[in-house]
Design a protein around this motif. Structure first.
Motif, PDB file in Angstrom:
ATOM      1  N   LEU A   1     -10.330  -1.118  -6.471  1.00 42.33           N
ATOM      2  CA  LEU A   1     -10.262   0.335  -6.653  1.00 42.33           C
ATOM      3  C   LEU A   1      -8.823   0.831  -6.663  1.00 42.33           C
ATOM      4  N   MET A   2      -8.032   0.362  -5.712  1.00 42.46           N
ATOM      5  CA  MET A   2      -6.654   0.816  -5.626  1.00 42.46           C
ATOM      6  C   MET A   2      -5.819   0.303  -6.790  1.00 42.46           C
ATOM      7  N   ALA A   3      -6.105  -0.908  -7.255  1.00 43.39           N
ATOM      8  CA  ALA A   3      -5.383  -1.450  -8.404  1.00 43.39           C
ATOM      9  C   ALA A   3      -5.659  -0.615  -9.660  1.00 43.39           C
TER      10      ALA A   3
ATOM     11  N   LEU B   1       0.814  -1.210   0.000  1.00 45.83           N
ATOM     12  CA  LEU B   1       0.000   0.000   0.000  1.00 45.83           C
ATOM     13  C   LEU B   1       0.850   1.264   0.000  1.00 45.83           C
ATOM     14  N   LEU B   2       2.080   1.165   0.479  1.00 49.46           N
ATOM     15  CA  LEU B   2       2.981   2.311   0.411  1.00 49.46           C
ATOM     16  C   LEU B   2       3.361   2.596  -1.037  1.00 49.46           C
ATOM     17  N   PHE B   3       3.557   1.548  -1.830  1.00 43.48           N
ATOM     18  CA  PHE B   3       3.790   1.731  -3.267  1.00 43.48           C
ATOM     19  C   PHE B   3       2.608   2.462  -3.900  1.00 43.48           C
TER      20      PHE B   3
ATOM     21  N   SER C   1       3.383   0.952 -10.311  1.00 47.97           N
ATOM     22  CA  SER C   1       3.339  -0.338 -11.010  1.00 47.97           C
ATOM     23  C   SER C   1       3.508  -1.488 -10.021  1.00 47.97           C
ATOM     24  N   LEU C   2       4.446  -1.327  -9.081  1.00 49.40           N
ATOM     25  CA  LEU C   2       4.622  -2.343  -8.046  1.00 49.40           C
ATOM     26  C   LEU C   2       3.363  -2.441  -7.190  1.00 49.40           C
ATOM     27  N   GLY C   3       2.764  -1.276  -6.901  1.00 47.55           N
ATOM     28  CA  GLY C   3       1.516  -1.279  -6.146  1.00 47.55           C
ATOM     29  C   GLY C   3       0.420  -2.009  -6.890  1.00 47.55           C
TER      30      GLY C   3
END
Length: 491
Positions: free
Chosen positions: A388-390, A67-69, A417-419
């Motif tokens: 949603l976050m993706a 989630l930091l990503f 992208s990592l996220g």
């Protein structure tokens, strides 16, 4: 105060929110939404029991990194897209209006379901607590409706009042957990202190995917910092800082507190203790290390933790509706701002009525407040927020690749992208384990994709589909309104 701006559609001018919230106030509101004490008291024992046992605390650390990503990309967007709305706004700018409206409706489903699930939980806890101390034996939904009304009163007024209330409640719940952690450390735990929860063989034991599912769910709410942009002081600095502080602070707190929970019973005994009574594990642990007074304080703060959670999500939903109304995709009246309290008061009333009607509906249907209301709808929210976050992570990459407004490779490409990869994997695992998450089982008591799973997953499909269809309808039938959607957000 309110600000007005004429629109090309010739409708009632939108009204903007104003305020001077600092980093601390915004962090308090979004961390309160994550309900840290409720997570440690509810999600952590379940993660230990049903997930990867002793290794579950590591899942909080892994979730925080993923989630930091995501937060890096979110912070970059808040600097270059100076408008509130979070998911709705950023996907609008990155992937276009149809995707933006689909995201907006899914976000409304997410925050509404998590809020109403906690309303069921707090109603049950209040009912049991009052009865336990000799009070009247009233049904859970009456207590839930009382909480809905209290939250409605606070949400109707200026955001500063909510932030102060949330601040007091949050300090209390975090404080009691830290006192418990200190007591466990001083006592040396049940079998001595160790880093067993972070050893690879423990992290990968049991069902790590189920553990990660519970961990991701525990962070719901931190991403809503951008929604308060119009009410923030120096938002270009305040929002990114609040986002980072929220995700790092939540991650460290969850990891530390769940580690202490494992140490309190020892690596060899914690799973058995969680199996005995996961719902009461935090209270039993508190009684063991802090005595009966500590247990009483913990019980009271569990209730206030849930109150803080529903109040925070009430504020998030009302501002989401306000942003969508400003963009002309919800009725214009929802963009109204109270002349005295400077809050989206009409949107607040609508959200209060919505929550109240849902509680009444669940009561009429005879749903169990924990096994059905809380379990079902928190499951919907967990899968929805991961999706949603993706999608937002992809929108960040696309937006900066197209506009070149920020050339920092880490902030605009690598981290988001990592996220996206981490969130996509998480969403996939949550989807595969969804029947398990909501308690949809077959005759043998095993998780199965049954009718309940189909209905709840159907909501996650139908809501964004409604937003997509609205966008296509506006593009064809009201092109002027469609054309100004992005520009109107946060006007």
């Amino acid at each position: 105060m309110t600000a007005t701006k004429e629109t090309t559609a010739g409708t009632i001018p939108p009204r903007a929110l104003t305020g001077s919230l600092g980093v601390t106030a915004i962090v308090l509101m979004v961390v309160a939404a994550a309900a840290p004490l409720t997570v440690i008291g509810g999600a952590a024992p379940l993660g230990i029991l049903l997930g990867n046992g002793v290794g579950f605390p590591a899942m909080f650390a892994i979730a925080a990194i993923v989630l930091l990503f995501f937060a890096v990309g979110l912070a970059a967007m808040t600097r270059h897209v100076p408008k509130p709305g979070a998911f709705f706004t950023f996907v609008n700018y990155g992937l276009g209006k149809p995707a933006g409206l689909a995201t907006a409706f899914l976000a409304l489903l997410t925050y509404t379901t998590i809020q109403v699930s906690v309303h069921g939980y707090v109603g049950y806890i209040l009912s049991v607590t009052v009865t336990g101390v000799g009070g009247p034996d009233l049904p859970w939904y009456l207590y839930s409706l009382a909480v809905v009304a209290l939250v409605g009163v606070l949400g109707y007024r200026h955001i500063d009042l909510s932030s102060k209330v949330l601040g007091v409640l949050l300090i209390g719940e975090v404080g009691i957990v830290l006192v418990l952690v200190a007591a466990v450390v001083i006592a040396g735990g049940a079998d001595g202190l160790s880093l067993a929860p972070f050893e690879p063989n423990n992290v990968l034991s049991g069902s790590p995917s189920v553990g990660l599912m519970f961990a991701i769910a525990a962070f719901i709410g931190f991403e809503s910092t951008a929604i308060f942009r119009d009410e923030a002081k120096d938002p270009a600095r305040t929002i990114p800082r609040a986002t980072y502080v929220a995700v790092v602070g939540i991650g460290v707190f969850y990891t530390l507190a769940s580690w202490a929970l494992v140490m309190a019973w020892g690596p060899d005994g914690v799973v058995a203790q969680a199996a005995e009574d996961p719902g009461a594990m935090i209270l039993i642990t508190t009684l063991k290390y802090l005595g009966s007074v500590g247990e009483l304080v913990m019980n009271v703060l569990l209730i206030t933790s849930m109150l803080a959670c529903v109040l925070s999500f009430h504020n998030v939903i009302t501002r989401y509706q306000h942003s969508m109304s400003t963009a002309k995709v919800l009725p214009d009246v929802l963009s109204s701002v109270h002349p005295k309290h400077f809050a989206p008061h009409v949107s607040s009333v609508v959200q209060t009525v919505t929550a109240g009607l849902l509680v009444v509906l669940f009561a009429l249907l005879g749903l169990d407040p924990i096994l059905q209301v809380f379990t079902w709808f928190s499951g919907v929210a967990t899968l929805s927020v991961a999706l949603l976050m993706a999608v937002t992570s992809i929108a960040v990459v696309v937006y900066f690749a197209r506009t070149k407004r920020d050339r920092r490779l880490w902030n605009t490409v690598i981290a988001p992208s990592l996220g996206f990869v981490g969130l996509l994997v998480s969403a996939t695992m949550i989807g595969l384990n969804f029947p398990f998450l909501i308690g949809d089982v077959n005759a043998a008591g095993e998780p199965a994709f049954g009718v309940l799973t189909a209905v709840l997953l159907g909501l996650i499909v139908l809501f964004p589909l409604a937003g997509l269809l609205q966008a296509l309808w506006l593009r064809r039938n009201r092109p002027a309104v469609y054309a100004q959607i992005t520009e109107a957000i946060g006007a």
